[in-house]
Design an enzyme around this catalytic site. Structure first.
Site, short mmCIF file in Angstrom:
data_model
loop_
_atom_site.label_atom_id
_atom_site.label_comp_id
_atom_site.label_asym_id
_atom_site.label_seq_id
_atom_site.Cartn_x
_atom_site.Cartn_y
_atom_site.Cartn_z
N HIS A 1 -6.54 -84.27 -6.55
CA HIS A 1 -5.24 -84.76 -6.07
C HIS A 1 -5.22 -85.03 -4.55
O HIS A 1 -4.38 -84.53 -3.81
CB HIS A 1 -4.05 -83.92 -6.56
N HIS B 1 -12.16 -71.50 -10.00
CA HIS B 1 -12.98 -72.61 -9.48
C HIS B 1 -14.15 -72.03 -8.69
O HIS B 1 -13.97 -71.06 -7.94
CB HIS B 1 -12.18 -73.48 -8.51
N ASP C 1 -6.68 -69.50 -9.30
CA ASP C 1 -7.06 -70.29 -8.11
C ASP C 1 -7.39 -69.43 -6.89
O ASP C 1 -8.16 -69.86 -6.03
CB ASP C 1 -5.90 -71.23 -7.73
N ASP D 1 -5.53 -78.59 -14.50
CA ASP D 1 -6.97 -78.33 -14.45
C ASP D 1 -7.33 -77.04 -15.20
O ASP D 1 -8.50 -76.83 -15.55
CB ASP D 1 -7.50 -78.28 -13.00
N HIS E 1 -0.44 -70.24 -6.39
CA HIS E 1 0.28 -71.17 -5.54
C HIS E 1 1.36 -71.95 -6.29
O HIS E 1 1.99 -72.82 -5.69
CB HIS E 1 -0.72 -72.13 -4.87
N GLU F 1 -1.22 -75.39 -14.08
CA GLU F 1 -1.67 -76.68 -13.54
C GLU F 1 -2.71 -77.26 -14.51
O GLU F 1 -3.51 -76.53 -15.10
CB GLU F 1 -2.25 -76.50 -12.12
N HIS G 1 -2.19 -69.84 -15.22
CA HIS G 1 -1.64 -70.88 -14.35
C HIS G 1 -1.52 -72.16 -15.17
O HIS G 1 -2.44 -72.50 -15.93
CB HIS G 1 -2.62 -71.06 -13.17
N TYR H 1 -11.09 -74.99 0.76
CA TYR H 1 -10.01 -74.90 -0.24
C TYR H 1 -8.74 -74.37 0.41
O TYR H 1 -7.64 -74.91 0.21
CB TYR H 1 -10.46 -73.97 -1.38
#
Ligand code: FEO
Length: 398
Positions: free
Chosen positions: A26, A226, A165, A85, A146, A83, A81, A193
């Protein structure tokens, strides 16, 4: 072919996916790609999958689970999470694990319903413990670290934290552990990051580290969603890295970033950087037409100031500088000085425009901009160098 699962700690295996080809997350460029980490936690009675992966990588996850067990026998899926991904592949994973309960934080339950067209799952919170038989899952909601739904999962018996994350890095590698790829690389990627994603929530990240500390949970392994996994003395290094970044620790360093039309502003940037360096201040120079904005932003993380250069085109700044300012407006780096410079032809609007935007982001601008008409003369170049000297001195005094 069944893809390999990797043992992480007692009863816990990495069953995620490696995205070697990702170059843009993104808007944050990822030259090393990334991984979407998911973990299988096996108790004597039940097995849980903690996190899923981005939709195109579900087959890879299922293949790695199959290296250990029949995916259909998985009893629980934890969504730390929402999101995409991590949660984009949830429905497809559920098809392969039809007997699994699915849990998330309370905000995660709402998020999963939003993302998956009303899909209903169960909420868990800090008071819940799920017993897998000799392995228990505990949960620590981390709202806004986040996203509102973010949550950490902890397996006490394996002293392993699965914080999604948090403590992650965008880096694809064949190795799974930070000590295997080398701490320098892993910590650099951790800070890239942080600079590009966590800067605007640095205070919340600091509180999250305190909240985690207050749990008293013992940690032998911190396995994010990640990049590589931290174990042993790597955990202290990662936590120390976060603590320094949260505190906004800086060095005597100035980032010079510019865009140029006919190299006049580039000439000024070079002269200004030479003046800065002559004061013993570290400086790095980036042409925004050639540079990764993630790299520029990473260099800015521990710098005390940003000098931004643009010539004037159509009464304003060049679009690459405007794009970078928009990127910074989202990140809102705090406590830094800034200045602007640039050449112009017959009207000089770029610096005024840049100054206004830098101030609204929160930079303090202690100096008048350095502007110069048409091609820099020998005197202009000397003046630009001296402006760099004076700016470096002002930064040192702060
Ligand atoms: Fe890696 Fe916030 O998703």
């Amino acid at each position: 072919m069944t893809m390999r699962a990797v043992n992480v700690s007692d009863g816990i295996s990495w069953v995620g996916a490696i995205d070697w080809g990702l170059r843009d997350f993104h808007g944050y460029d990822t030259p090393r790609g990334t991984t979407y980490n998911a973990y299988l936690v096996q108790g004597a009675d039940k097995t849980a999958l903690v996190d899923t992966v981005k939709l195109p990588f579900v087959d890879e996850l299922i293949s790695r689970v199959s290296d250990i067990m029949d995916p259909a026998a998985v009893d629980l899926i934890v969504v730390n999470h929402v999101e995409p991904d991590h949660n984009g592949g949830l429905r497809k994973v559920m098809e392969a694990m039809p007997n699994a309960r699915v849990v998330a934080s309370r905000a995660g339950v709402a998020g999963v319903a939003e993302y998956h067209d009303g899909l209903e799952i169960e909420a868990v919170g800090a008071d819940d413990v799920i017993d897998l038989g000799g392995k228990t899952l505990r949960f620590l909601p981390m709202p806004m670290v986040h996203w509102p739904d973010s949550m950490f999962t902890y397996v006490a018996e394996s002293k392993t934290l699965l914080p999604n994350d948090a403590f992650g890095q965008h880096m694809a590698s064949a190795e799974r552990f930070a000590d295997e790829v080398g701490y320098h690389l892993a910590l650099t990627e951790l800070s890239i990051y942080f600079a590009n994603i966590l800067t605007p929530i640095a205070k919340q990240v600091g509180k999250a580290v305190e909240k985690l500390d207050a749990t008293g949970w013992e940690l032998d392994v911190v396995a994010p969603s990640h990049g590589v996994i931290w174990r042993g003395d790597g955990i202290g290094k990662a936590v120390d890295g976060y603590t320094r970044m949260v505190a906004g620790e800086t060095q005597d360093k100035i980032v010079v970033a510019f865009s140029t039309m006919w190299d006049s502003t580039k000439t000024l940037a070079t002269a200004i950087a030479d003046g800065i360096a002559s004061e013993g201040t570290e400086t790095v120079v980036f042409d925004l037409a050639e540079s990764s904005i993630a790299t520029v932003t990473h260099e800015l993380l521990d710098a005390r100031a940003l000098l931004l250069g643009s010539p004037t085109l159509h009464h304003g700044m060049l679009y690459r500088v405007a794009g970078y300012l928009q990127y910074l407006a989202g990140l809102k780096p705090a406590g830094k000085l800034a200045g602007t410079f640039g050449s112009y032809g017959w009207s000089s609007g770029a610096c005024k425009q840049m100054n206004g935007q830098l101030e609204s982001i929160g930079f303090e601008l202690p100096f008048e901009s350095f502007t110069q008409k048409y091609r820099p003369t020998t005197q202009d170049i000397q003046d630009a160098r001296e402006w760099g000297v004076q700016f470096a001195r002002a930064v040192k005094e702060r």
